[in-house]
Enzyme design. Structure first.
Site, PDB file in Angstrom:
ATOM      1  N   CYS A  42      14.475 -92.180 -10.929  1.00 32.80           N
ATOM      2  CA  CYS A  42      13.796 -92.354  -9.643  1.00 32.80           C
ATOM      3  C   CYS A  42      14.781 -92.717  -8.537  1.00 32.80           C
ATOM      4  CB  CYS A  42      12.708 -93.420  -9.767  1.00 32.80           C
ATOM      5  SG  CYS A  42      11.804 -93.691  -8.226  1.00 32.80           S
ATOM      6  N   CYS A  47      12.671 -89.646  -7.171  1.00 35.50           N
ATOM      7  CA  CYS A  47      11.725 -89.849  -6.076  1.00 35.50           C
ATOM      8  C   CYS A  47      12.349 -90.460  -4.825  1.00 35.50           C
ATOM      9  CB  CYS A  47      10.538 -90.690  -6.557  1.00 35.50           C
ATOM     10  SG  CYS A  47      10.963 -92.077  -7.610  1.00 35.50           S
ATOM     11  N   LYS A  50      14.704 -87.834  -3.064  1.00 36.84           N
ATOM     12  CA  LYS A  50      13.832 -86.719  -2.674  1.00 36.84           C
ATOM     13  C   LYS A  50      12.980 -87.094  -1.470  1.00 36.84           C
ATOM     14  CE  LYS A  50      10.502 -85.957  -5.431  1.00 36.84           C
ATOM     15  NZ  LYS A  50       9.833 -85.630  -6.719  1.00 36.84           N
ATOM     16  N   TYR A 177       4.547 -80.989  -9.052  1.00 36.78           N
ATOM     17  CA  TYR A 177       4.856 -81.774  -7.861  1.00 36.78           C
ATOM     18  C   TYR A 177       6.315 -81.649  -7.449  1.00 36.78           C
ATOM     19  CZ  TYR A 177       6.925 -85.552 -10.683  1.00 36.78           C
ATOM     20  OH  TYR A 177       7.721 -86.281 -11.529  1.00 36.78           O
ATOM     21  N   GLU A 181       7.297 -80.117  -3.790  1.00 36.14           N
ATOM     22  CA  GLU A 181       8.008 -80.980  -2.842  1.00 36.14           C
ATOM     23  C   GLU A 181       9.295 -80.326  -2.350  1.00 36.14           C
ATOM     24  OE1 GLU A 181       6.318 -85.306  -4.373  1.00 36.14           O
ATOM     25  OE2 GLU A 181       8.209 -84.553  -5.180  1.00 36.14           O
ATOM     26  N   HIS A 436     -10.356 -96.886  14.979  1.00 35.72           N
ATOM     27  CA  HIS A 436     -10.317 -95.684  15.815  1.00 35.72           C
ATOM     28  C   HIS A 436      -9.268 -95.804  16.906  1.00 35.72           C
ATOM     29  CE1 HIS A 436     -11.950 -92.128  17.780  1.00 35.72           C
ATOM     30  NE2 HIS A 436     -11.876 -92.785  18.925  1.00 35.72           N
ATOM     31  N   GLU A 441      -9.856 -93.493   9.413  1.00 34.71           N
ATOM     32  CA  GLU A 441     -11.268 -93.801   9.671  1.00 34.71           C
ATOM     33  C   GLU A 441     -12.190 -92.781   9.063  1.00 34.71           C
ATOM     34  OE1 GLU A 441     -12.729 -93.448  13.729  1.00 34.71           O
ATOM     35  OE2 GLU A 441     -10.977 -92.211  14.239  1.00 34.71           O
TER      36      GLU A 441
END
Length: 447
Positions: A42, A47, A50, A177, A181, A436, A441
């Protein structure tokens, strides 16, 4: 029997480092061996670097949109070497930080390969043999390279961070994935990207609505797809470029072929058979709920096991092993509500059951969706729309799953995942006041 260490960890990735640190904090004598770099997949080649490349590639889109917000950006250019080297420097920084963590907790570390020679013994590459009351295997997984002529000309996610220059044409084999990616990264940076896959499904395991939306958006962004087309052969040309045969199509020219067809548990040559540790058909280590292997003194965590290949899971498993062995706190890790994300462009994120899974398990479910154009895209030329989806048990009103695709979806989902873990209901979401204006939301406005 007196042992050299209370715990010997093979592999200094996320799971191994966490287990080492926690075990040492409980007073255990701990050592860890790592044959490559401290930090593991990782941190060093996964990850973290990346995600930094993802951030770097986002600037292409942001700079294009800037003019719509009144900014004049002149002389735009991109230098792959600058991004690459900046990312690699941060990897160096993180390795130093992880090493310092081990030192601060008085964990002895050996920068060499270690193999198991028995239930309580390990041999280092130097030839030294050490003993430990417990051994923890945390060696992670390794990219799979399919067997086809010319595969030596292809790269995996291990090598992609070290490319000497940005390729003009990239072929990505796979649609998981990692493939999606990197396809998004190179597409955003200006490469022509072709994704080839042996099946017609991308991101297997994610909700179908999200997968369909991502396919539509990425095709509009210029990524080409060839489904049911595994690579048959790769030939290197005189000019250094590649010619790639996929399925029954004419050969496709490329400068880089990135193979991202899955990862295999890294158990080859570890000597686990000498201690009676059983392995699965793909080299994975089966473990019980406390991460114990078929040998009572040997444990395993992370991608090397037969469970979930995610960094946060490896960390939790390593922590739990240390607490069980040295903190008098045995506990099992729950695997039924794990949030996950794909940092594609746009990203998607998910937690809980997909619509299909929920219908199979609960029968009567309600589906709520919000299909909207993110405000960020209003001034841009992109017509891309976000999609949020709630999967709800019709009988109890409990939220079974949340699935999202759109800008910042992973950042939003992390908080929303708490609701699924806590078994909150759709009524709880309805009673929450919207923040908002925000994309988040939409989660509390679905009716």
């Amino acid at each position: 029997m007196e042992f050299d260490y209370d715990l010997f960890v093979i592999g200094a990735g996320s799971g191994g480092v966490r287990a080492s640190r926690i075990a040492a904090s409980h007073g255990a004598r701990v050592a860890v061996a790592e044959e490559f770099r401290i930090g593991g997949t990782c941190v060093i080649r996964g990850c973290v670097p990346k995600k930094l490349l993802v951030y770097g590639s986002h600037f292409a889109e942001e700079l294009q949109d800037a003019s719509h917000y009144g900014w004049s950006v002149e002389g735009m250019s991109f230098d792959w070497a600058v991004l690459r080297d900046t990312v690699l420097r941060d990897v160096d920084r993180l390795e130093v930080a992880y090493t310092a963590t081990l030192d601060n907790h008085k964990v002895e570390h050996f920068k060499q390969r270690a193999t198991v020679t028995g239930p309580n013994t390990v041999r280092l590459a130097s030839g030294r043999e050490v003993s430990a009351k417990y051994i923890l295997v945390a060696t992670g997984a390794w990219p799979v390279m399919p067997d086809f002529p010319g595969n030596e000309h292809c790269i995996t996610s291990n090598e992609v961070f070290h490319l000497p220059e940005l390729p003009r044409r990239v072929i990505v084999q796979g649609a998981g994935y990692i493939a999606m990616e990197f396809a998004g990264i190179f597409n955003a940076l200006g490469s022509h990207v072709t994704v080839v896959n042996r099946s017609e499904t991308l991101l297997r395991g994610y909700d179908e609505a999200l997968r369909d939306r991502l396919l539509q958006i990425t095709m509009a962004r210029g990524i080409e797809y060839k489904f049911n087309c595994p690579i048959k052969k790769v030939e290197k040309q005189e000019d250094g470029s590649l010619l790639v045969w996929v399925g029954d199509h004419d050969p496709v020219p490329a400068d880089v072929v990135l193979v991202a067809t899955g990862r295999r548990p890294n158990t080859d040559g570890l000597g686990l058979e000498t201690a009676g540790v059983q392995l699965g058909d793909k080299g994975q280590i089966p473990v019980d709920e406390l991460s114990r292997t078929s040998c009572e003194s040997i444990y395993a965590v992370g991608d090397v096991t037969d469970r979930v290949q995610l960094t946060p899971i490896a960390i939790r498993e390593g922590h739990a092993v240390a607490d069980a062995l040295f903190g008098n706190n045995p506990r099992a890790i729950a695997y039924d509500c794990i949030p996950s994300a794909v940092f594609s462009q746009p990203p998607l994120a998910s937690v809980g059951l997909t619509e299909g899974q929920a219908r199979n398990q609960f029968g009567n479910v309600k589906i709520y969706t919000s299909d909207f154009r993110p405000m960020k895209n209003v001034f841009a030329s992109r017509q891309e729309r976000g999609l949020y989806k709630l999967v709800v048990d019709a009988g109890t009103d409990r939220i079974l799953g949340i699935h999202m695709i759109g800008p910042e979806a992973p950042e939003i989902l992390q908080a929303a995942a708490i609701a699924v873990q806590a078994k909150l209901t759709k009524a709880d979401f309805d009673a929450t006041v919207a923040l908002h204006p925000s994309m988040a939301e939409e989660l509390v406005l679905m009716r």
